[in-house]
Design a protein around this motif. Structure first.
Motif, PDB file in Angstrom:
ATOM      1  N   GLU A  75       0.891  -1.250   0.032  1.00  0.00           N
ATOM      2  CA  GLU A  75      -0.026   0.011   0.001  1.00  0.00           C
ATOM      3  C   GLU A  75       0.911   1.204  -0.069  1.00  0.00           C
ATOM      4  N   PHE A  78       2.327   1.951  -3.628  1.00  0.00           N
ATOM      5  CA  PHE A  78       1.570   2.742  -4.422  1.00  0.00           C
ATOM      6  C   PHE A  78       1.149   3.996  -4.084  1.00  0.00           C
ATOM      7  N   PHE A  91      -5.572   3.157  -5.048  1.00  0.00           N
ATOM      8  CA  PHE A  91      -4.941   1.571  -5.425  1.00  0.00           C
ATOM      9  C   PHE A  91      -5.588   0.948  -4.147  1.00  0.00           C
ATOM     10  N   TYR A  93      -5.810  -2.942  -2.277  1.00  0.00           N
ATOM     11  CA  TYR A  93      -5.116  -4.193  -2.237  1.00  0.00           C
ATOM     12  C   TYR A  93      -6.030  -5.267  -1.912  1.00  0.00           C
ATOM     13  N   ALA A 298       5.381  -0.469 -10.016  1.00  0.00           N
ATOM     14  CA  ALA A 298       4.007   0.366  -9.889  1.00  0.00           C
ATOM     15  C   ALA A 298       4.230   1.712 -10.671  1.00  0.00           C
ATOM     16  N   ASP A 318      -8.967   3.427 -10.942  1.00  0.00           N
ATOM     17  CA  ASP A 318      -8.170   2.931  -9.851  1.00  0.00           C
ATOM     18  C   ASP A 318      -7.789   1.483  -9.977  1.00  0.00           C
ATOM     19  N   ILE A 319      -6.601   1.316  -9.343  1.00  0.00           N
ATOM     20  CA  ILE A 319      -5.932   0.039  -9.672  1.00  0.00           C
ATOM     21  C   ILE A 319      -6.032  -1.035  -8.387  1.00  0.00           C
TER      22      ILE A 319
END
Ligand SMILES: Cc1ncc(COP(=O)(O)O)c(C=O)c1O
Length: 486
Positions: A75, A78, A91, A93, A298, A318-319
């Motif tokens: 986290e 990113f 991001f 997770y 990233a 968003d990823i």
């Protein structure tokens, strides 16, 4: 061709203070896992780590702080790269629970703030249990991957679980998965999974690849239209997984390029689409030569996404990543005692351990996968090259794998020698099975679950292993006098 480094590769003793990786180090001739003296678990000659029981070998170690560390570290990566690149998305997770579905693992990933990815109907029951215990907060995304065609228990269970956890996102990987969602009438945000596994130059190549996962391009567009037409469905996520343990970051992102292009075109037509999920594949150190720059990955991922979305004039998504191996590999270790050494006129001496390598780590036997192996004690003694044998009568029960070119060194002094397999916390236990009866009827080991309290002190929970009676019952033997068993 480089070969994996699986342990200490020289005859000299390991220098005091040597660090093998971020969690394994040598102190006073003994191996420590994040400060935990592993030899002490078998012979508590000191009680300075708060554990004074003697545990039997073999022993599984479940070290929960590493799971927490992995999630927070990714986290952070990113967060930093998003700031650095000015990326206008966030991001997410997600823990890919197929890597290890043990209660203490799921509890830990959720406590660390991870979203939850699952793949079968029993996974839904796990979600239900976590929800009832207050451990799965309402805002956490639950991603339902896996086959869930109409009529399957999983499909029904997803629809039922939606009433208990609203933030439930089924990822459609076949057109046959849409009817139960549409028929439910419930408002679902859904994802579409692209058939994207492997390394492909472009969309056409990707589309032709032989894979049972995800939708071919034409079906993906069809599925998007059906979702659009369904009054209760919204397209929220695009899912494209391209491989596993991808250690070449350029190649990893190159594989994701064709899916990124499709994402951007899909986004032009579906404005609610907002998450690009790259699935699993994030590598982690299963051997000691591991070297992967997560920041650089990233950075490349986000800047490539900016470039692609810029060309199509759509906002960046968003990823999300679904981290299986990355989350759980390093938290698991399996410790054994060397019970015999044997020359047998072989090139290298055999060190025989008191458990099975092939049933404890199926990937080493089935796929030639490598894991870290280090002694727990005698690290201050000379080493020599050996081969490890499991205690089953199976000729495949050995390590390094038969196909391997990696040498394994262990201390010459083999009396009271303990060894550990490390980075085995993902998939191995789930593939080998939990409980049940195993090859050569070896009982399952004791398990030690280790955590740290708020002051950093170790906390221990011992889960007993199987008895001979457990194994016999599993195999259908009921007419024996359990008091006579050794
Ligand atoms: C859909 C999906 N997501 C995530 C994962 C986790 O992959 P990894 O363990 O490489 O992170 C897998 C693994 O097979 C998968 O199938």
């Amino acid at each position: 061709m480089t070969r994996p480094i699986i342990g200490w590769e020289q005859g000299l003793p390991v220098p005091d203070g040597h660090r093998f990786n971020h969690y394994l180090s040598c102190r006073d001739g003994r191996l420590h896992l994040d400060g935990l003296d592993l030899t002490q678990l078998f012979s508590p000659d000191r009680s300075d780590q708060g554990f004074d029981r003697t545990l039997p070998s073999p022993l599984e170690i479940v070290y929960l702080p590493i799971i927490h560390h992995q999630i927070k570290a990714m986290e952070q990566v990113f967060r930093e790269v998003i700031e650095e690149t000015g990326y206008e998305g966030v991001f997410h997770y997600a823990y890919a629970s197929k890597a290890n579905a043990a209660e203490e693992v799921i509890r830990t990933t959720l406590a660390a703030g991870a979203n939850h990815e699952m793949s079968s109907t029993v996974d839904i029951e796990i979600g239900r249990i976590m929800k009832a215990r207050g451990l799965l907060p309402d805002d956490r995304m639950v991603i339902c991957n896996g086959f869930k065609a109409a009529g399957m228990a999983y499909a029904d269970n997803i629809v039922r679980f939606k009433d208990e956890h609203d933030n439930l996102i089924p990822i459609v990987e076949d057109l046959s998965e849409l009817p139960p969602l549409i028929a439910s009438g419930k408002r679902f945000e859904v994802g579409l999974r692209q058939k994207s596994y492997g390394a492909h130059e472009d969309e056409a190549e990707m589309n032709l690849y032989n894979s049972r996962f995800g939708l071919a391009v034409e079906d993906l567009w069809k599925a998007a239209d059906y979702v659009q037409a369904a009054p209760n469905l919204t397209l929220k996520m695009y899912h494209a997984m391209v491989g596993s343990q991808l250690v070449d970051r350029e190649d990893f992102v190159k594989r994701l390029r064709p899916p990124m292009e499709i994402y951007a075109r899909l986004r032009q037509r579906h404005s609610a689409l907002s998450i690009f999920n790259f699935g699993g594949g994030m590598p982690v150190g299963m051997t000691l030569d591991f070297d992967f720059d997560y920041h650089a990955f990233a950075r490349l991922l986000l800047t490539t996404m900016q470039e692609v979305c810029g060309r199509y004039n759509v906002p960046v998504p968003d990823i999300m990543g679904e981290f299986g191996r990355y989350t759980t590999s390093e938290h698991g270790a399996h410790l054994f005692r060397v019970v015999a050494t044997k020359d047998n006129n072989s090139d290298l001496p055999w060190y025989i351990i008191d458990g099975s390598i092939m049933s404890s780590f199926p990937d080493s036997w089935a796929l030639g996968e490598h894991f870290i192996v280090l002694p727990l004690n005698h690290l201050d003694q000379p080493f020599h090259q050996v081969q490890l044998g499991g205690i089953t009568c199976d000729s495949d029960d050995q390590y390094p794998p038969k196909s391997s070119e990696s040498p394994l060194y262990l201390p010459v002094e083999s009396r009271d020698l303990y060894i550990g397999f490390f980075s085995i916390g993902a998939y191995q236990e789930m593939l080998g099975g939990v409980k049940g009866s195993k090859h050569c009827v070896l009982p399952e080991a004791y398990e030690l679950v280790v955590d740290r309290d708020a002051d950093g002190r170790f906390q221990f929970q011992v889960l007993p292993g199987q008895t001979a009676a457990n194994v016999l019952h599993n195999l259908g033997y009921h007419d024996f006098d359990a008091t006579t068993l050794v």
